[in-house]
Design an enzyme around this catalytic site. Structure first.
Site, PDB file in Angstrom:
ATOM      1  N   ASP A  88       0.854  -1.187   0.000  1.00  0.00           N
ATOM      2  CA  ASP A  88       0.000   0.000   0.000  1.00  0.00           C
ATOM      3  C   ASP A  88       0.888   1.235   0.000  1.00  0.00           C
ATOM      4  OD1 ASP A  88      -2.733   1.186   0.242  1.00  0.00           O
ATOM      5  OD2 ASP A  88      -1.853   2.056   2.055  1.00  0.00           O
ATOM      6  N   ASP A 481       9.372  31.505  29.189  1.00  0.00           N
ATOM      7  CA  ASP A 481      10.211  30.570  29.944  1.00  0.00           C
ATOM      8  C   ASP A 481      10.702  31.267  31.205  1.00  0.00           C
ATOM      9  OD1 ASP A 481      11.778  28.262  30.579  1.00  0.00           O
ATOM     10  OD2 ASP A 481      12.011  27.860  28.444  1.00  0.00           O
ATOM     11  N   GLY A 507       8.674  34.038  33.033  1.00  0.00           N
ATOM     12  CA  GLY A 507       7.686  33.565  33.986  1.00  0.00           C
ATOM     13  C   GLY A 507       7.816  32.069  34.213  1.00  0.00           C
ATOM     14  N   ASP A 508       7.096  31.572  35.190  1.00  0.00           N
ATOM     15  CA  ASP A 508       7.086  30.151  35.533  1.00  0.00           C
ATOM     16  C   ASP A 508       5.703  29.606  35.196  1.00  0.00           C
ATOM     17  OD1 ASP A 508       6.872  27.666  36.799  1.00  0.00           O
ATOM     18  OD2 ASP A 508       8.191  28.257  38.446  1.00  0.00           O
ATOM     19  N   PHE A 509       5.616  28.649  34.269  1.00  0.00           N
ATOM     20  CA  PHE A 509       4.285  28.199  33.836  1.00  0.00           C
ATOM     21  C   PHE A 509       3.546  27.403  34.907  1.00  0.00           C
ATOM     22  CE2 PHE A 509       7.265  25.251  31.446  1.00  0.00           C
ATOM     23  CZ  PHE A 509       7.079  24.121  32.221  1.00  0.00           C
TER      24      PHE A 509
END
Length: 620
Positions: A88, A481, A507-509
């Site tokens: 195929d 980040d 920033g810190d997620f």
């Protein structure tokens, strides 16, 4: 002309091709294979979304075609053929599998998508060996796939319609036939040309060699050339030759008769003590390669740390005696290391001395655009040490940073990987090199033109953001980040025209609100964390998402049964010892996404080692 002994092994067997394709028939006939054609009646209704990869879908379809024919012929006269071949071929553009066009307008849509771009052609092949006993059919299935990359020229609408009106596209996957008029659309082919026509003859013959022509102990040894793979197919360096067992070198070579006993064609050995003949198993070449694989890795790591490849970059060959003082090493030790690198395909060795291979210049020189030098350094200095604690990690089910650092680690990134500016920069270099290799394939995996803003959560150096901006000039991308990462990301920030589309936010997620966007991107983030933390990340994103917003995941996807994705499974062990996270299958990611309102999940197989998933936020 018959290709003996490969095709010749099937001359006295009843072989059936389960395909009506005239192209496959022609390829196999030209190779000298004698066969019957019995088109399969298998209805190609498999759910494509159920397969993690396009080639998985192609192989399963090929297998079902072949099995349908084998069972039908067996039921018809209670005698199955000896071999049934199913195949195929599919054309893929990112996540899309392009079937045969239903009409001319559909053909135009397909060909317009392919215009000026590179796409993959996969052929899945199944070789079904049939055995009939007591009116019962037993089968043994050998299956494989081949991928060929095809690039189209930029094509005008007039040219496309002229081709479509010829009628050629209407019965061909992807809407073109490369062996006829469709060849004028193609700018380049990377891989097996016959695979694009419809059947990968070269790989098929290799598969027959494995099935019907096991090597004899007196066969000449074939040279092995392990090498760093191309940018688009970065894979495990431990891949070995497919040709079966061969005697090991070294001490075992001084007693070849005993080492080779038990291999097909070898004389039986005598058991010690009573003289009774004993047949030994084949020599475990592959197993020994696995056992000694760590030596290969450490040789590469050492050569990179000594910057051997930097010294040989774009220069004339150098002798070991010339290189040794430059890397502060002994001449004898340097020569052995260089010889080992040459045997691995990393260096070229000549009478004039040693020089880089093309792959080493691209991937192992420290300042190359696609350098993996940072990834090698991280693997040597961090991953290597952590893996020495693998047994403890397996027993305890926990990461081993405490064992490595001798202290309690809270947040693995804040306290361990980013414990100093030097450690942060090392990790970022490693991720930047890997991401650049795969990032360029991500934007084309899905149509993201409907999004105007994106947030790359944990986007590190912005390597993926740059590729998204290049593909979608109207897309504004925010890289989010940790502050200490954003500070060092200046070392990697792009200076090209895409720079205006990209901004960096700190920033810190886990703690801080995410920047607003209508597309959120998580590239190799979720695999770092256990499910509890993953739900926390997805919950933060869901809070910022309106219905219709998208979530793009880029990860190594495991197959659902966790049997085939060797690189992904090894990486999952890596996550265990490093962070406590793991790699997951598409269905496992779906289960994590759904509670946060992310549905309509699409899966795309990317070239290289990563895959992508696109989910849409639906109204609660």
């Amino acid at each position: 002309m018959v290709l003996c002994p490969v095709i010749g092994k099937l001359l006295h067997k009843r072989v059936v091709l389960a395909s009506a394709s005239p192209r496959r028939r022609e390829i196999l006939s030209n190779a000298g294979l004698r066969f019957e054609v019995v088109p399969s009646r298998f209805k190609e209704t498999l759910d494509k979304a159920a397969f993690a990869t396009p080639y998985g879908y192609a192989m399963e379809t090929a297998k079902q075609k072949a099995l349908e024919v084998a069972n039908r012929l067996h039921q018809k006269d209670m005698r199955a053929p000896d071999v049934v071949i199913g195949a195929d071929t599919i054309v893929t553009m990112g996540r899309l599998i392009l079937e045969k066009p239903v009409d001319k307008q559909d053909a135009y849509r397909m060909l317009s998508q392919l215009s000026g771009r590179e796409h993959s052609v996969f052929t899945g092949v199944a070789i079904v060996q049939c055995y009939s006993q007591d009116n019962q059919l037993d089968t043994r299935v050998s299956e494989f796939y081949e991928e060929t990359m095809v690039k189209f020229s930029e094509l005008s609408a007039d040219l496309l319609w002229e081709y479509i009106h010829s009628g050629e596209p209407m019965d061909k996957a992807g809407g073109y036939g490369i062996q006829a008029l469709g060849g004028m659309l193609v700018e380049a082919v990377h891989g097996d040309f016959l695979n694009v026509v419809g059947f990968p003859l070269n790989r098929f013959c290799k598969q027959l060699m494995q099935l019907y022509c096991p090597p004899r102990p007196d066969d000449p040894r074939r040279a092995e050339h392990d090498s760093i793979p191309a940018v688009d197919t970065f894979e495990d360096l431990s891949d070995v030759d497919e040709g079966g067992p061969e005697p090991a070198r070294g001490d075992a070579g001084s007693r070849p008769q005993k080492a080779e006993a038990g291999v097909a064609g070898a004389a039986p050995a005598e058991a010690e003590g009573n003289g009774t003949p004993e047949t030994l198993p084949p020599f475990p070449t592959r197993l020994l390669k696995l056992i000694n694989g760590f030596k290969t890795s450490k040789a590469l790591f050492t050569a990179c740390k000594l910057k051997v490849f930097d010294l040989l970059k774009d220069g004339a060959p150098q002798k070991a005696a010339d290189i040794a003082p430059k890397v502060d090493a002994s001449v004898c030790g340097t020569e052995r290391l260089l010889d080992a690198c040459a045997a691995l395909g990393l260096l070229e060795k000549s009478e004039q001395g040693y020089s880089n291979t093309e792959a080493a210049d691209v991937y192992l020189v420290s300042d190359g655009a696609y350098s993996l030098h940072g990834y090698v350094a991280y693997s040597s200095e961090v991953t290597w040490n952590l893996f020495t604690h693998l047994e403890v990690a397996v027993r305890d089910g926990t990461n081993q940073n405490v064992s490595l650092l001798g202290e309690t680690a809270g947040d693995v990134f804040q306290d361990v990987l980013y414990r100093s500016p030097e450690a942060r920069l090392q990790f970022m270099r490693a991720m930047h090199g890997l991401t650049k290799l795969s990032a360029r394939h991500v934007p084309a995996a899905f149509d993201l033109s409907g999004f105007s803003s994106a947030c790359d959560v944990g986007g590190c150096t912005g390597a993926l953001a740059q590729e998204l901006a290049r593909e979608y000039p109207r897309l504004q991308v925010t890289v989010f980040d940790l502050p200490e990462v954003i500070e060092l990301a200046a070392h990697f920030r792009p200076a090209g025209p895409q720079a205006a589309q990209i901004r960096f936010a700190a920033g810190d997620f886990f703690r801080d609100p995410l920047p607003p966007a209508d597309l959120y991107v998580l590239c190799q983030i979720l695999h770092d964390w256990a499910d509890e933390k993953v739900h926390q990340i997805l919950g933060s994103i869901a809070q910022r998402c309106k219905p219709g917003a998208g979530l793009l995941l880029v990860e190594m996807l495991l197959d659902e049964e966790k049997r085939e994705a060797r690189v992904g499974l090894m990486q999952s062990l890596n996550m265990l010892v490093q962070t406590g996270g793991r790699e997951r299958s598409p269905s496992e990611y779906r289960r994590l996404l759904e509670p946060h309102g992310f549905r309509q999940v699409q899966v795309a197989h990317l070239r290289g080692i990563l895959d992508a998933m696109l989910a849409t936020r639906v109204a609660p």
